[in-house]
Design a protein around this motif. Sequence first.
Motif, PDB file in Angstrom:
ATOM      1  N   GLU A 187       0.669  -1.360  -0.223  1.00  0.00           N
ATOM      2  CA  GLU A 187       0.025  -0.054  -0.013  1.00  0.00           C
ATOM      3  C   GLU A 187       0.880   1.273   0.037  1.00  0.00           C
ATOM      4  OE1 GLU A 187      -3.027   0.304   2.788  1.00  0.00           O
ATOM      5  OE2 GLU A 187      -4.036  -1.392   2.423  1.00  0.00           O
ATOM      6  N   ASN A 211      -3.246   2.055  -4.145  1.00  0.00           N
ATOM      7  CA  ASN A 211      -3.718   2.979  -3.072  1.00  0.00           C
ATOM      8  C   ASN A 211      -4.387   2.548  -2.027  1.00  0.00           C
ATOM      9  OD1 ASN A 211      -2.886   5.119  -5.107  1.00  0.00           O
ATOM     10  ND2 ASN A 211      -4.713   4.803  -6.314  1.00  0.00           N
ATOM     11  N   ASP A 212      -5.169   1.353  -2.117  1.00  0.00           N
ATOM     12  CA  ASP A 212      -5.583   0.705  -0.722  1.00  0.00           C
ATOM     13  C   ASP A 212      -6.167  -0.474  -1.194  1.00  0.00           C
ATOM     14  OD1 ASP A 212      -7.244   1.062   1.759  1.00  0.00           O
ATOM     15  OD2 ASP A 212      -8.811   1.085   0.586  1.00  0.00           O
ATOM     16  N   ASP A 214      -8.632  -3.472   0.370  1.00  0.00           N
ATOM     17  CA  ASP A 214      -9.902  -3.581   1.284  1.00  0.00           C
ATOM     18  C   ASP A 214     -10.751  -4.970   1.147  1.00  0.00           C
ATOM     19  OD1 ASP A 214     -11.662  -3.117   3.329  1.00  0.00           O
ATOM     20  OD2 ASP A 214     -12.907  -1.600   2.027  1.00  0.00           O
ATOM     21  N   SER A 335      -8.704  -4.159  -4.789  1.00  0.00           N
ATOM     22  CA  SER A 335      -7.476  -3.155  -4.773  1.00  0.00           C
ATOM     23  C   SER A 335      -7.772  -2.077  -5.635  1.00  0.00           C
ATOM     24  CB  SER A 335      -6.199  -3.910  -5.255  1.00  0.00           C
ATOM     25  OG  SER A 335      -5.734  -5.149  -4.712  1.00  0.00           O
TER      26      SER A 335
END
Length: 426
Positions: A187, A211-212, A214, A335
């Motif tokens: 990340e 970027n992230d 989850d 992602s």
Amino acid sequence: MKKTNNRKMWQQPWGYPESIVATCGILLVGFLLQLTIGNFNFYLLAFPSNLLVGAITLILCILSLFVRKSHFILWFSGIPSSVCLISALLILTIIMGLTPQMTSNTHEVSANIFSRLGFDSMTSSWAFILIYFITLLSLGCLIVRRLFNFRKKDYAFYLNHIGLWITLFAAGLGHADIERYLMHVREGEIEWRVYDEDENVKELPIAIQLNDFDMEEYPPKLTIIDRKSGKPLPEDKPDYYQIDTEIAQGQLNGWEIELKEYIHQAVRNSDSTYREVPMPGATPAAKIRAFNVSQGKDTTGWICGGNQAQLYMTLPLDERQCVVMSVPEPKRFMSDIEAYTPDGTIKKGTIEVNKPMRIGTWTIYQYGYDNQAGRLSSYSSMELVYDPWVIPVYIGFIFITLGSIALIWNGRLVRHRSENENDNNK
């Protein structure tokens, strides 16, 4: 008088009997080659060899125009031959779909005749290769022959057959140029390096920024374990209660379980209580009541499966048993990424399983994550597939789609004209 058919085998013009025998002969030659020399090395057709083979195939199809009226070309590009070749290709494809396929890296020589014939590595088997190339030649000769006698009203035929030829051509000859890589991206970082088969670092002409990461999870399960061995009870067939706020009661190893409260994203509020706080380190927690009428025991408390940020919590029932919570299973994980290519192209998006991102000739798939960390995974694993022939394949599909629409439209026109003629005759 009734005429009898005294036509002999291999007497011109050839039909279905000769086509069936010829197709079976091609398959037999392929199986013999498979048994004697093993799999065909498809990577021999990697660029630029595939372009050379493609050019030779196209030239042979064009040269067939000079002998287009010969009995052999009329049969080779005719319906009986095409039906038999496509049927053989379809049968081999069905076998491939029903048989676990092994890659060239993991394939081992087996005494199983099914494996030795190449059914578990179909795209590298000689039978499949020979049928594929001869089908490509047959279809190409037919298209060239029909284009030479071009008729505008046959546009549906041209779209369908040219689209099928382009798809077979690009998917087959482009297979050797496909490259697959597995990339792990943390990340907030940008990565463009991967490891090849020899564990050497390789730099790719594409970079990915994560970027992230989850994840959505299913509600966990509850079970009773032996506090000494840690095994679920009863040992022969453990009981599990799937947490469901709609069904708040269940049974575990003779104990009645009642769900009092459930928090999917919880953090500790005190030593023995939890509160809802949506944050990366949150974990499922439940307040339950467990009672056993026969033993006269009744207890209530919070339990939690825990994660890397929080300790787990159990609910003791007696000296031997306690209620625990399982690790929640992933429902979906995704992602948020940005992809960069050397030509300056930047593409943002979210990828997840079965929802890849395409940028140029690259396709990025969601592959995995840190299974132990779960939602707290600091990296995301992605599979990158490079396929420079994917655009011709899409063009072929577009042609086939347009051809199918044209066939439906032509069928409607013919039916409409027939209805009008019937009305006029009345």
